[in-house]
Scaffold this motif. Structure first.
Motif, PDB file in Angstrom:
ATOM      1  N   GLU A   6       0.957  -1.223   0.058  1.00 30.95           N
ATOM      2  CA  GLU A   6       0.023   0.101   0.059  1.00 30.95           C
ATOM      3  C   GLU A   6       0.658   1.384   0.059  1.00 30.95           C
ATOM      4  N   VAL A   7       1.920   1.179   0.791  1.00 31.24           N
ATOM      5  CA  VAL A   7       2.697   2.543   0.794  1.00 31.24           C
ATOM      6  C   VAL A   7       3.381   2.704  -0.455  1.00 31.24           C
ATOM      7  N   SER A   8       4.021   1.732  -1.134  1.00 32.55           N
ATOM      8  CA  SER A   8       4.524   1.672  -2.374  1.00 32.55           C
ATOM      9  C   SER A   8       3.536   2.026  -3.440  1.00 32.55           C
ATOM     10  N   LEU A   9       2.593   1.678  -3.589  1.00 32.18           N
ATOM     11  CA  LEU A   9       1.312   2.273  -4.449  1.00 32.18           C
ATOM     12  C   LEU A   9       0.962   3.569  -4.199  1.00 32.18           C
ATOM     13  N   ARG A  23      10.975  11.228  -0.087  1.00 30.94           N
ATOM     14  CA  ARG A  23      10.605  10.340  -1.282  1.00 30.94           C
ATOM     15  C   ARG A  23      11.567   9.286  -1.504  1.00 30.94           C
ATOM     16  N   GLN A  24      12.949   9.856  -1.270  1.00 36.33           N
ATOM     17  CA  GLN A  24      14.144   8.771  -1.505  1.00 36.33           C
ATOM     18  C   GLN A  24      14.200   7.828  -0.407  1.00 36.33           C
ATOM     19  N   THR A  25      13.865   8.214   0.942  1.00 32.82           N
ATOM     20  CA  THR A  25      13.881   7.246   1.877  1.00 32.82           C
ATOM     21  C   THR A  25      13.020   6.018   1.665  1.00 32.82           C
ATOM     22  N   ILE A  26      11.613   6.603   1.398  1.00 36.41           N
ATOM     23  CA  ILE A  26      10.421   5.829   1.270  1.00 36.41           C
ATOM     24  C   ILE A  26      10.944   4.901   0.169  1.00 36.41           C
ATOM     25  N   TYR A  29      13.464   2.264   0.891  1.00 39.32           N
ATOM     26  CA  TYR A  29      13.120   1.110   2.158  1.00 39.32           C
ATOM     27  C   TYR A  29      12.120   0.380   1.623  1.00 39.32           C
ATOM     28  N   TYR A  30      11.101   0.947   0.807  1.00 40.66           N
ATOM     29  CA  TYR A  30       9.956  -0.249   0.678  1.00 40.66           C
ATOM     30  C   TYR A  30      10.039  -0.804  -0.906  1.00 40.66           C
TER      31      TYR A  30
END
Length: 116
Positions: A6-9, A23-26, A29-30
């Motif tokens: 869900e976070v990736s979408l 945005r880069q860290t997410i 990570y994901y």
């Protein structure tokens, strides 16, 4: 839906609204499946800084979706197009009228084009 997916979408839909560092860290990570320590090394911040950035970004992404509903609406449209395609296929298959079958195939082609 699993939180990681869900976070990736949500990042796909709303990522450009986040600060570039968040945005880069997410993304790392994901989407790249890096650990907090690996993300910290790549971004030049502490592991705690990465965690805080990810948590802040997640909250923003979920808030964007709550307020704007773009991902929800996308899913509704996608589901609707799939149903239209299925119904048009059924009409084309069961129609004895050639014109009706041709129109149903045109509907299927349009629905398929919109899904792409």
């Amino acid at each position: 839906m699993e939180k990681n997916i869900e976070v990736s979408l949500l990042l796909d839909f709303y990522g450009e609204l986040l600060k570039p560092g968040v945005r880069q860290t997410i993304d790392l990570y994901y989407n790249d499946d890096l650990s907090l320590a690996e993300v910290a090394d790549q971004c030049g911040i502490t592991r705690q800084g990465v965690r805080d950035s990810i948590k802040r970004g997640e909250a923003q992404l979920f808030d964007f979706e709550k307020k704007l509903g773009v991902m929800r609406r996308f899913r509704e449209v996608d589901d609707g197009l799939s149903k239209i395609d299925g119904l048009a296929a059924e009409i084309a298959q069961n129609s004895s009228d050639k014109k009706t079958a041709e129109l149903a195939e045109q509907i299927r082609a349009l629905a398929g084009g919109l899904k792409e």
